[in-house]
Write a protein that holds these residues in place. Structure first.
Motif, PDB file in Angstrom:
ATOM      1  N   UNK A 135       0.772  -1.204   0.139  1.00 49.13           N
ATOM      2  CA  UNK A 135       0.087  -0.064   0.073  1.00 49.13           C
ATOM      3  C   UNK A 135       0.935   1.404  -0.186  1.00 49.13           C
ATOM      4  N   UNK A 136       1.891   1.249   0.927  1.00 42.96           N
ATOM      5  CA  UNK A 136       2.586   2.425   0.940  1.00 42.96           C
ATOM      6  C   UNK A 136       3.445   2.609  -0.525  1.00 42.96           C
ATOM      7  N   UNK A 137       4.077   1.362  -1.036  1.00 44.48           N
ATOM      8  CA  UNK A 137       4.642   1.567  -2.419  1.00 44.48           C
ATOM      9  C   UNK A 137       3.689   2.064  -3.665  1.00 44.48           C
ATOM     10  N   UNK A 138       2.267   1.639  -3.390  1.00 46.21           N
ATOM     11  CA  UNK A 138       1.162   2.101  -4.393  1.00 46.21           C
ATOM     12  C   UNK A 138       1.056   3.681  -4.343  1.00 46.21           C
ATOM     13  N   UNK A 139       1.107   3.986  -3.034  1.00 43.00           N
ATOM     14  CA  UNK A 139       0.921   5.463  -2.698  1.00 43.00           C
ATOM     15  C   UNK A 139       2.016   6.439  -3.175  1.00 43.00           C
ATOM     16  N   UNK A 140       3.060   5.974  -2.994  1.00 42.01           N
ATOM     17  CA  UNK A 140       4.370   6.635  -3.279  1.00 42.01           C
ATOM     18  C   UNK A 140       4.357   6.762  -4.868  1.00 42.01           C
ATOM     19  N   UNK A 141       4.013   5.698  -5.472  1.00 42.49           N
ATOM     20  CA  UNK A 141       3.961   5.620  -7.158  1.00 42.49           C
ATOM     21  C   UNK A 141       3.131   6.761  -7.436  1.00 42.49           C
ATOM     22  N   UNK A 142       1.795   6.779  -6.915  1.00 37.92           N
ATOM     23  CA  UNK A 142       0.867   7.557  -7.212  1.00 37.92           C
ATOM     24  C   UNK A 142       1.090   8.970  -6.980  1.00 37.92           C
ATOM     25  N   UNK A 143       1.847   9.147  -5.839  1.00 39.12           N
ATOM     26  CA  UNK A 143       2.050  10.594  -5.553  1.00 39.12           C
ATOM     27  C   UNK A 143       3.339  11.189  -6.453  1.00 39.12           C
TER      28      UNK A 143
END
Length: 143
Positions: free
Chosen positions: A17-25
């Motif tokens: 989840x952290x990785x996906x949010x980082x990529x999205x950001x």
């Protein structure tokens, strides 16, 4: 489902989840098409692993990981701060490499603390570690 299995599945959820949010950001700041494609593919793989962990927790009637508003805000703020003056492809790749490396460390730590967990959660955790290692190797070309 044992508490150790739950702990591993939750860490998998947290990490992906952290990785996906980082990529999205960070995606809005990526100007290299090849890197953008690489990050999109990574996000898709993270999503698949996240969903697998979620399905196992639901099947085991266990609570799943929920990220906090503060943790999300800190992640996004950190990314914006670190890209305020430098949005170069190399810098973004370096940030993503550091994130993947931290994910590997966290996952290895959880595996060591939960050595009695069953084969399924350990296999999924190792799949995530392998994904992170491949991501690091692929991102090095952008440095």
């Amino acid at each position: 489902m044992t508490s150790q299995e739950i702990a591993i599945y939750r860490e998998i959820q947290k990490s992906t989840e952290t990785a996906m949010k980082a990529i999205d950001t960070i995606s809005d700041k990526v100007y290299d098409d090849a890197l953008a494609m690489q990050l999109s593919q990574q996000s898709l793989k993270y999503s698949e692993i996240h969903n697998a962990a979620s399905r196992q927790l639901i099947a085991g009637k266990a609570d799943y990981y929920r990220s906090g508003v503060l943790a999300d805000a800190m992640l996004k703020t950190g990314i914006h701060y670190n890209t305020m003056l430098n949005t170069s492809t190399g810098h973004i790749a370096e940030m993503m490499i550091k994130g993947s490396t931290n994910g590997i460390i966290d996952m290895e730590r959880v595996l060591r603390r939960n050595e009695e967990a069953g084969q399924k959660p350990v296999a999924l955790a190792k799949q995530l570690i392998e994904l992170e290692e491949k991501n690091v190797a692929r991102l090095k070309q952008y440095l």
